[in-house]
Design a protein around this motif. Structure first.
Motif, PDB file in Angstrom:
ATOM      1  N   TRP A 122       7.696  -6.116 -22.087  1.00 43.79           N
ATOM      2  CA  TRP A 122       7.935  -6.940 -20.893  1.00 43.79           C
ATOM      3  C   TRP A 122       8.891  -8.101 -21.181  1.00 43.79           C
ATOM      4  O   TRP A 122       9.726  -8.458 -20.335  1.00 43.79           O
ATOM      5  CB  TRP A 122       6.622  -7.465 -20.339  1.00 43.79           C
ATOM      6  CG  TRP A 122       6.850  -8.307 -19.115  1.00 43.79           C
ATOM      7  CD1 TRP A 122       6.645  -9.649 -18.964  1.00 43.79           C
ATOM      8  CD2 TRP A 122       7.353  -7.848 -17.854  1.00 43.79           C
ATOM      9  NE1 TRP A 122       6.992 -10.051 -17.709  1.00 43.79           N
ATOM     10  CE2 TRP A 122       7.438  -8.966 -16.996  1.00 43.79           C
ATOM     11  CE3 TRP A 122       7.763  -6.605 -17.370  1.00 43.79           C
ATOM     12  CZ2 TRP A 122       7.901  -8.865 -15.679  1.00 43.79           C
ATOM     13  CZ3 TRP A 122       8.225  -6.520 -16.057  1.00 43.79           C
ATOM     14  CH2 TRP A 122       8.285  -7.632 -15.242  1.00 43.79           C
ATOM     15  N   GLU A 123       8.831  -8.702 -22.339  1.00 47.99           N
ATOM     16  CA  GLU A 123       9.695  -9.840 -22.643  1.00 47.99           C
ATOM     17  C   GLU A 123      10.974  -9.428 -23.379  1.00 47.99           C
ATOM     18  O   GLU A 123      11.778 -10.283 -23.733  1.00 47.99           O
ATOM     19  CB  GLU A 123       8.930 -10.880 -23.470  1.00 47.99           C
ATOM     20  CG  GLU A 123       7.786 -11.529 -22.701  1.00 47.99           C
ATOM     21  CD  GLU A 123       7.153 -12.674 -23.459  1.00 47.99           C
ATOM     22  OE1 GLU A 123       7.617 -12.970 -24.581  1.00 47.99           O
ATOM     23  OE2 GLU A 123       6.205 -13.277 -22.934  1.00 47.99           O
ATOM     24  N   TYR A 124      11.173  -8.164 -23.583  1.00 47.71           N
ATOM     25  CA  TYR A 124      12.364  -7.664 -24.276  1.00 47.71           C
ATOM     26  C   TYR A 124      13.498  -7.557 -23.263  1.00 47.71           C
ATOM     27  O   TYR A 124      13.466  -6.739 -22.353  1.00 47.71           O
ATOM     28  CB  TYR A 124      12.058  -6.294 -24.891  1.00 47.71           C
ATOM     29  CG  TYR A 124      13.118  -5.778 -25.838  1.00 47.71           C
ATOM     30  CD1 TYR A 124      13.132  -6.174 -27.175  1.00 47.71           C
ATOM     31  CD2 TYR A 124      14.088  -4.871 -25.411  1.00 47.71           C
ATOM     32  CE1 TYR A 124      14.089  -5.682 -28.052  1.00 47.71           C
ATOM     33  CE2 TYR A 124      15.042  -4.378 -26.286  1.00 47.71           C
ATOM     34  CZ  TYR A 124      15.038  -4.789 -27.606  1.00 47.71           C
ATOM     35  OH  TYR A 124      15.978  -4.318 -28.479  1.00 47.71           O
ATOM     36  N   GLU A 125      14.512  -8.392 -23.408  1.00 53.50           N
ATOM     37  CA  GLU A 125      15.555  -8.507 -22.387  1.00 53.50           C
ATOM     38  C   GLU A 125      16.878  -7.877 -22.785  1.00 53.50           C
ATOM     39  O   GLU A 125      17.888  -8.064 -22.094  1.00 53.50           O
ATOM     40  CB  GLU A 125      15.762  -9.984 -22.027  1.00 53.50           C
ATOM     41  CG  GLU A 125      14.524 -10.630 -21.426  1.00 53.50           C
ATOM     42  CD  GLU A 125      14.743 -12.067 -21.023  1.00 53.50           C
ATOM     43  OE1 GLU A 125      15.814 -12.626 -21.376  1.00 53.50           O
ATOM     44  OE2 GLU A 125      13.866 -12.646 -20.350  1.00 53.50           O
ATOM     45  N   ASN A 126      16.896  -7.128 -23.866  1.00 50.59           N
ATOM     46  CA  ASN A 126      18.140  -6.486 -24.279  1.00 50.59           C
ATOM     47  C   ASN A 126      18.514  -5.390 -23.280  1.00 50.59           C
ATOM     48  O   ASN A 126      17.704  -4.513 -22.972  1.00 50.59           O
ATOM     49  CB  ASN A 126      17.976  -5.898 -25.683  1.00 50.59           C
ATOM     50  CG  ASN A 126      19.297  -5.475 -26.286  1.00 50.59           C
ATOM     51  OD1 ASN A 126      20.018  -4.672 -25.714  1.00 50.59           O
ATOM     52  ND2 ASN A 126      19.613  -6.019 -27.455  1.00 50.59           N
ATOM     53  N   HIS A 127      19.741  -5.434 -22.783  1.00 51.25           N
ATOM     54  CA  HIS A 127      20.171  -4.490 -21.754  1.00 51.25           C
ATOM     55  C   HIS A 127      20.198  -3.045 -22.243  1.00 51.25           C
ATOM     56  O   HIS A 127      20.335  -2.114 -21.437  1.00 51.25           O
ATOM     57  CB  HIS A 127      21.559  -4.882 -21.233  1.00 51.25           C
ATOM     58  CG  HIS A 127      22.656  -4.703 -22.241  1.00 51.25           C
ATOM     59  ND1 HIS A 127      23.404  -3.560 -22.319  1.00 51.25           N
ATOM     60  CD2 HIS A 127      23.129  -5.525 -23.218  1.00 51.25           C
ATOM     61  CE1 HIS A 127      24.295  -3.677 -23.289  1.00 51.25           C
ATOM     62  NE2 HIS A 127      24.142  -4.858 -23.860  1.00 51.25           N
ATOM     63  N   LYS A 155      12.355  -6.777 -14.217  1.00 48.04           N
ATOM     64  CA  LYS A 155      12.756  -7.879 -15.110  1.00 48.04           C
ATOM     65  C   LYS A 155      14.272  -7.990 -15.163  1.00 48.04           C
ATOM     66  O   LYS A 155      14.844  -9.087 -15.133  1.00 48.04           O
ATOM     67  CB  LYS A 155      12.179  -7.617 -16.491  1.00 48.04           C
ATOM     68  CG  LYS A 155      12.739  -8.498 -17.593  1.00 48.04           C
ATOM     69  CD  LYS A 155      12.149  -8.094 -18.935  1.00 48.04           C
ATOM     70  CE  LYS A 155      12.359  -6.630 -19.227  1.00 48.04           C
ATOM     71  NZ  LYS A 155      11.679  -6.191 -20.460  1.00 48.04           N
ATOM     72  N   PHE A 156      14.941  -6.861 -15.209  1.00 48.96           N
ATOM     73  CA  PHE A 156      16.402  -6.861 -15.283  1.00 48.96           C
ATOM     74  C   PHE A 156      17.022  -7.202 -13.932  1.00 48.96           C
ATOM     75  O   PHE A 156      18.109  -7.776 -13.870  1.00 48.96           O
ATOM     76  CB  PHE A 156      16.895  -5.521 -15.806  1.00 48.96           C
ATOM     77  CG  PHE A 156      16.491  -5.260 -17.229  1.00 48.96           C
ATOM     78  CD1 PHE A 156      17.143  -5.904 -18.271  1.00 48.96           C
ATOM     79  CD2 PHE A 156      15.443  -4.411 -17.533  1.00 48.96           C
ATOM     80  CE1 PHE A 156      16.749  -5.692 -19.589  1.00 48.96           C
ATOM     81  CE2 PHE A 156      15.053  -4.193 -18.844  1.00 48.96           C
ATOM     82  CZ  PHE A 156      15.714  -4.836 -19.879  1.00 48.96           C
ATOM     83  N   LEU A 159      17.024 -10.892 -14.016  1.00 46.57           N
ATOM     84  CA  LEU A 159      18.111 -11.372 -14.867  1.00 46.57           C
ATOM     85  C   LEU A 159      19.451 -11.267 -14.148  1.00 46.57           C
ATOM     86  O   LEU A 159      20.313 -12.149 -14.277  1.00 46.57           O
ATOM     87  CB  LEU A 159      18.141 -10.578 -16.171  1.00 46.57           C
ATOM     88  CG  LEU A 159      16.982 -10.802 -17.143  1.00 46.57           C
ATOM     89  CD1 LEU A 159      17.086  -9.853 -18.326  1.00 46.57           C
ATOM     90  CD2 LEU A 159      16.950 -12.249 -17.628  1.00 46.57           C
ATOM     91  N   LYS A 164      22.295 -13.508 -15.569  1.00 52.73           N
ATOM     92  CA  LYS A 164      22.095 -13.381 -17.011  1.00 52.73           C
ATOM     93  C   LYS A 164      22.242 -11.930 -17.463  1.00 52.73           C
ATOM     94  O   LYS A 164      21.826 -11.565 -18.554  1.00 52.73           O
ATOM     95  CB  LYS A 164      20.714 -13.911 -17.404  1.00 52.73           C
ATOM     96  CG  LYS A 164      20.547 -15.409 -17.189  1.00 52.73           C
ATOM     97  CD  LYS A 164      19.180 -15.877 -17.657  1.00 52.73           C
ATOM     98  CE  LYS A 164      19.023 -17.389 -17.497  1.00 52.73           C
ATOM     99  NZ  LYS A 164      17.686 -17.851 -17.969  1.00 52.73           N
ATOM    100  N   LEU A 165      22.828 -11.129 -16.600  1.00 54.10           N
ATOM    101  CA  LEU A 165      23.029  -9.717 -16.884  1.00 54.10           C
ATOM    102  C   LEU A 165      24.433  -9.337 -16.413  1.00 54.10           C
ATOM    103  O   LEU A 165      24.922  -9.870 -15.418  1.00 54.10           O
ATOM    104  CB  LEU A 165      21.987  -8.871 -16.139  1.00 54.10           C
ATOM    105  CG  LEU A 165      21.779  -7.427 -16.588  1.00 54.10           C
ATOM    106  CD1 LEU A 165      21.166  -7.393 -17.984  1.00 54.10           C
ATOM    107  CD2 LEU A 165      20.871  -6.690 -15.600  1.00 54.10           C
TER     108      LEU A 165
END
Length: 337
Positions: A122-127, A155-156, A159, A164-165
């Protein structure tokens, strides 16, 4: 990776190659220890021990090789137990990092393990995960996994809304979620989770999606629409939410209260205060928490009256809301001189 401690620097050995040999010995000992740990975790006759699971945090590439060799040899139930407890441990201690394990488990043959893996990331924000989640959303055979993948894409979407994406990644996420929402042959559970996920995007088509979901004949879809209104952060939803605070359905009142808190509009305060006497305890607690997020003087006055409530869980909720309220009113309490 996050959570991994840097090795302490120490004088190199004066013997040629001594430093590298020492490092190799340490690595070998670490791998031996992990192999024993995995053997114990595989033994279904023994209960899982949190400390041994925590040792799986921030695995090195070499350690992941060992893990990937041992993992398929474990039974379905054991893998489910481990995956579930790793998620819980990561939630309890932010310093623990099981990202590599969760990413590997996205391909597990068991649906429950795949769902837990998605939850753990859930907190992993790598595209880099976007394409994988989209593939799971479109192609996974299990409804629960597709629904979890939809939520993960939310989540994405957030972002993307926060810029932020990369625009192309944001467009990809939006397109995938809209396709699922429009797919009338898809299960309602997956479609409604996609509605929740896309809600953070402030786009005209998203407003239409939420409105259509709210007008659905399916009760679960309507619940998701109310939740989505809060995530959408548009004050225009407030009249609808205030109306739903009086809905006879407990789940609708609960989500409406939470959504009012997300909007943060003072106009909702008197309507939320009435829910302090709701017959459903969860609705009560949600209304109290919502007042803490709104943070007005009227909300503070209402919460103070409940700080001496005879029931401990109500007092605790009021105290938590007061803390939230204090932060929202003055997020920078220390003055800079």
């Amino acid at each position: 990776m996050g959570g991994r401690c840097a090795q302490d620097t120490a004088p190199l050995s004066t013997q040629p190659g001594g430093g590298q040999q020492g490092i190799n010995r340490e690595a070998s000992l670490s791998l031996d220890s992990l192999a024993k740990n995995l053997a114990e975790l595989s033994d279904e006759s023994k209960p899982l021990v949190s400390s041994k699971l925590a040792n799986l945090s921030a695995t090195s590439p070499e350690e992941m090789v060992l893990f990937l060799e041992a993992w398929p040899e474990m039974g379905f139930e054991r893998r489910r137990q481990i995956a579930s407890q790793l998620v819980e441990l990561a939630e309890e201690d932010p310093k623990l990092n099981f990202d590599d394990i969760f990413i590997a488990c996205l391909r597990d043959p068991d649906e429950i393990v795949r769902v837990r893996a998605i939850e753990g990331l859930w907190e992993y924000e790598n595209h880099s995960l976007i394409d994988h989640f989209i593939t799971m959303l479109r192609e996974d055979r299990q409804e629960s996994v597709r629904a979890a993948a939809a939520l993960a894409l939310g989540k994405f979407a957030l972002l993307a809304e926060l810029v932020k994406l990369r625009p192309d990644d944001g467009a990809k996420v939006e397109k995938a979620l809209v396709a699922v929402i429009d797919d009338q042959e898809e299960q309602i559970e997956v479609r409604r989770r996609a509605v929740e996920a896309i809600a953070t995007l402030t786009l005209p088509n998203v407003t239409e999606i939420i409105q259509e979901a709210y007008q659905s004949d399916d009760d679960k879809m309507r619940v998701s629409a109310i939740y989505a209104m809060g995530r959408n952060s548009d004050p225009a939803w407030l009249p609808t939410l205030v109306k739903e605070l009086g809905n006879p359905d407990n789940e609708m009142r609960f989500e409406a209260a939470g959504a009012c808190g997300e909007l943060g509009e003072e106009e909702a305060v008197p309507h939320l205060v009435r829910l302090f006497h709701d017959l459903d305890a969860q609705v009560q607690l949600c209304a109290i928490a919502a007042l803490g997020k709104i943070g007005s003087n009227e909300a503070e006055a209402a919460l103070r009256e409940w700080l001496n409530h005879p029931e401990e869980h109500i007092r605790g909720a009021a105290e938590d809301a007061m803390e939230e309220l204090g932060f929202s009113k003055d997020p920078f309490p220390f003055k800079i001189i």
